[in-house]
Design an enzyme around this catalytic site. Structure first.
Site: not given
Ligand code: ATP
Length: 886
Positions: A279-280, A282, A284, A326, A629, A633
């Site tokens: 017992v000792a 093992i 457990e 990101d 996010d 993804d």
């Molecule tokens: P990550 O979060 O992966 O670092 P990110 O959020 O910077 O990337 P996206 O949001 O895909 O990447 O944006 C890519 C490009 O799209 C930006 O560099 C910008 O030029 C354009 N963009 C971002 N947000 C908008 C928006 N709300 N409207 C129009 N164009 C946008």
């Protein structure tokens, strides 16, 4: 009556709710009281009594109880009662450990429970999904897991994936009109959204028609597979190891019994001693202590803002070799401020910080008249989802920070919400990271229609055919293009995130199809915004580097912007490469795998690229952590070894695909979690080492004594006591030990590394052997001095064994020398050791217990003798290697 057959008004009417106001707090509380929380009832959990009884299921404990019964029948009442008491206490301890593990796992589940966005008293608020009631007006967003059954009232390209309910994984297009047909299948109820399904595209608003067990999911909940308790690979390996150790312990015990009987010891004595020894010996308690260590570690991670959704992540964290993260929001603050504008052939600097609406527009130190910047800022404000609200004196952005920055810049140029409202939005093509652009079709006060498109400049440039220059529209020349590219360069080199803003006049009869709308655009301007790196990230990246972990930045941003930020954060070493999405598209998986080790930044990527990156890294033998996010993804996160989602900005889908959630969306939290993960694993190694070395010592002292023809050095209750007190408490305390100062200075642990590697097995055997030897020496010396006093010799042996273990426990805190650590750092361990010593004193000096444990008073010279012997195993080995303090 079916909800899908009713019109929107009828549904709202029946549920007594106004779509613009939502339920009032009072009505919601009342309804919640009436219907109960919105959750599926879980199957009855194992009762506490059952959990307690389970502790006795262990085979060896049952044998021990049978043996106790036998000794009771033979008249050995004291022995029998003492053994039963010890077994009971042991079971209680096991029971509490399991309870604690269970509780902390439930708490974890609650923490990662989904939330819902509902309209209450005219205000959109976020509440835990359990509080949603019938009649709640609820917002549905791309990536949400739906929390109740809902009749949809509004939808913008709403698509829902209902495989949880129907088994069909293709998303269903949702509508809002009522459907007359009777008895429709759930799959065909196109104006309904059901609990447990997923919003895969678009947005919508609906009203809750059923909650909890009354939902369609609730009605079939019994058919759902209950989630099984998670067993981590380490727990599985330790359980397997436990089985092997049982066999070894049993063989050795049988050997002890056999030799004992052969040497002429009474069979009954040897039988009871053998069982107690088994017992000792093992371990457990090992699985329970591992679970407790894991779950306590997980609680420490919560304090550092990391929630572990899968326990196995704790181990994987320690083996991670690459973190793909990101950029926006994770490495940077996601607090955008417009810094530069290029419009009407002028490069303009914008002053003012963050969300304060103070600042000006300058060109060569001269203030630029509003007239020149109004067009670009007005369009940026209209093609925008965010809103500004004023809380006290501060302005707050609700929505995407990129869009919020555009609103603030517009305010700085004296544009107001009224100016924005002069445009009526007719249609919207939303932004997503694949398209990297967004378009709205609007009508102004004169009923003139046009489209506004904003997006990544390199995505829009090929679509531009005209340009506005001081309100004049003219064709776009190659010189203009060059000029824009130059300005783009200026902005990206300063780490600015860039957005191009374009318009397109529309005839009233023009098709609103987006493939044709987003072409032939007229360039209005470029906006460059700053998103500062988070302060703590640079240090975290350095810590990861020291720990042999490579950090890779993955971003949708422009390569130059990404590169500039990567340099600021020391991600990009000299000679390190930046790859962009266009290059990735033209690379085979093999080509990427060949280059991937030297790539530190992936720019202009779409979520689909992330999967390719994970696979290339894994092909090179890396253990990959991947952040994400959005819905898109999820595949890459699932494919990675450890998916990490964002607690604040992440969608439900991303959270569900992840093993770790960052409550603060911060890269530095990943580093903290890795450190904690490594520490938990090291702590598990520490107590495995302690427990097993103690067990080896216990078996060997018995084996050697009997082999040398001595009486038994320890009686059964003493062995059981050692097992309960000396082995249990300090081992638990080792599970709570602080990290050694070198956990983040060593390379990631190979995934396949066994628990006994890096010298642990040798340490267990050598320390165990020495503990056995010194105990035997103590016993033999005392016995040979005075064979008439066997009880005295046993008391000496018992005390030496206990003290040798209690000293050795401090050596177990470090893989290096015992002096590399401050012994007073772990107060739990000090507490465990002191209480073990105190209990030992009671057993030795308290007369009623002296009868049970067959002990006698010890004197000072005995203690000096015992302490000098029991220190030997630790002193002998403890001087090895480094002595750095931690
Ligand atoms: P990550 O979060 O992966 O670092 P990110 O959020 O910077 O990337 P996206 O949001 O895909 O990447 O944006 C890519 C490009 O799209 C930006 O560099 C910008 O030029 C354009 N963009 C971002 N947000 C908008 C928006 N709300 N409207 C129009 N164009 C946008």
């Amino acid at each position: 009556m079916n909800w899908y057959q009713l019109s929107e008004e009828e549904v709202l009417d029946k549920l007594a709710v106004n779509q613009k106001v939502g339920l009032t707090k009072e009505v919601a509380t009342e309804r919640l009281k009436k219907t109960g929380p919105n959750q599926l009832e879980e199957k009855q959990k194992a009762s506490l009594f059952f959990l307690f009884i389970k502790q006795f299921q262990d085979f060896m404990v049952l044998v021990l109880l049978a043996a106790t019964l036998l000794s009771g029948l033979l008249g050995e009442y004291v022995d029998a009662i003492a053994i039963i008491v010890i077994v009971l206490i042991n079971s209680f301890l096991g029971f509490f450990q399991e309870q604690k593990a269970e509780k902390s796992l439930t708490k974890l589940k609650e923490l990662s429970a989904p939330v819902a966005h509902v309209l209450r008293d005219k205000e959109w608020i976020t509440i835990p999904s359990q509080q949603v009631v019938i009649g709640d007006i609820i917002k549905l967003t791309n990536g949400d897991r739906i929390v109740a059954d809902i009749r949809i009232c509004k939808g913008e390209g709403l698509e829902i994936e209902e495989s949880a309910l129907t088994g069909e994984s293709a998303p269903v297009h949702k509508k809002i009109t009522s459907i007359a047909t009777e008895d429709l299948d759930y799959a065909d109820q196109q104006n309904m959204a059901f609990m447990g399904t997923l919003v895969s595209k678009g947005t919508g608003v609906g009203v809750v028609v059923a909650t909890g067990m009354k939902t369609v999911m609730g009605q079939i909940a019994d058919l759902l597979v209950q989630t099984k308790a998670q067993v981590t690979p380490l727990e599985r390996r330790l359980a397997d190891l436990g089985k092997i150790l049982i066999v070894i312990a049993l063989i050795l015990t049988a050997f002890v019994v056999f030799i004992g009987v052969w040497q002429g010891h009474p069979l009954y004595d040897m039988f009871l001693a053998g069982i107690s020894l088994a017992v000792a010996a093992i371990p457990e308690g090992l699985p329970a202590i591992v679970t407790v260590a894991l779950s306590l570690g997980v609680q420490r991670m919560i304090k550092k803002k990391a929630i572990v959704r899968k326990l196995s992540a704790v181990e994987t964290l320690g083996s991670t070799t690459v973190i793909c993260s990101d950029k926006t929001g994770t490495m940077t603050e996601n607090r955008m401020t417009v810094r530069q504008i290029y419009t009407n052939q002028r490069l303009i600097q914008v002053t003012g910080e963050g969300q304060a609406i103070t600042g000006n527009f300058y060109q060569d130190q001269e203030i630029v008249p509003d007239r020149l910047i109004h067009a670009v800022l007005m369009y940026g404000m209209v093609c925008n989802h965010a809103t500004l609200t004023q809380k006290k004196k501060l302005w707050q952005v609700d929505g995407d920070p990129t869009e919020g920055a555009l609103l603030i810049a517009a305010r700085k140029a004296n544009l107001s919400e009224d100016d924005r409202n002069n445009f009526k939005i007719i249609k919207e093509i939303p932004f997503d990271s694949e398209r990297k652009r967004m378009t709205v079709i609007v009508e102004d006060n004169q009923k003139k229609r046009f489209a506004i498109t904003k997006g990544a400049p390199d995505v829009l440039l090929p679509r531009i055919n005209y340009l506005t220059d001081d309100a004049e529209r003219r064709p776009f020349t190659s010189k203009d293009k060059k000029e824009i590219e130059e300005k783009l360069n200026v902005m990206t080199e300063q780490a600015l995130r860039t957005i191009a803003i374009c318009v397109k006049p529309l005839n009233a009869d023009m098709s609103l199809d987006h493939t044709s709308i987003e072409n032939n655009l007229t360039f209005v301007g470029l906006v460059g915004m700053m998103d500062p790196p988070r302060k703590e990230v640079k240090k975290a990246i350095k810590a990861c580097k020291d720990a042999g972990i490579k950090t890779v930045m993955i971003t949708g941003d422009h390569a130059k912007t990404a590169e500039a930020i990567a340099k600021q954060l020391d991600i990009l070493p000299l000679g390190g490469q930046v790859l962009n999405g266009y290059e990735l598209n033209h690379m085979s998986e093999k080509e990427l795998a060949d280059r991937v080790d030297n790539v530190y930044v992936f720019a202009r990527v779409t979520p689909a690229h992330k999967l390719k990156i994970v696979q290339a890294l894994q092909a090179k033998g890396h253990i990959v952590a991947m952040t994400g996010d959005g819905v898109n993804d999820a595949p890459a996160m699932k494919a990675s070894d450890i998916g990490i989602s964002m607690g604040k900005s992440g969608t439900d889908v991303a959270k569900e695909a992840s093993a770790l959630v960052l409550l603060d969306d911060n890269f530095a939290t990943i580093e903290a979690a890795i450190e904690e993960g490594r520490n938990i694993y090291e702590n598990i190694r520490k107590f495995v080492r302690y427990l097993l070395a103690s067990n080896v010592g216990e078996i060997l002292v018995m084996l050697f004594a009997i082999a040398l023809g001595f009486p038994l050095p320890l009686i059964p209750v003493q062995i059981l006591w050692v097992n309960l007190v000396t082995d249990g408490l300090p081992a638990m305390a080792l599970g709570l030990d602080q990290a050694e100062n070198n956990v983040m200075k060593t390379k990631p642990r190979p995934v396949k590394e066994g628990i006994f590697s890096r010298g642990l097995g040798i340490k267990i055997l050598t320390r165990g052997l020495m503990i056995g030897v010194v105990t035997l020496l103590a016993f033999m010396t005392a016995y040979q001095n005075d064979p008439a006093h066997l009880t005295y010799a046993r008391t000496i042996a018992f005390t030496t064994l206990v003290m040798a273990q209690l000293i050795h426990v401090f050596d177990c805190r470090s893989e290096r020398s015992i002096f590399s650590r401050n012994p007073f750092q772990n107060i739990y361990l000090l507490g465990a050791v002191f209480s073990s010593v105190a209990l030992l004193m009671v057993v030795i000096y308290y007369p009623p217990l002296q009868v049970i444990f067959e002990t006698v008073d010890l004197h000072l010279r005995d203690w000096i003798f015992i302490l000098s012997l029991s220190a030997i195993p630790t002193v002998l080995f403890g001087f090895t290697k480094g002595t750095a303090k931690s």
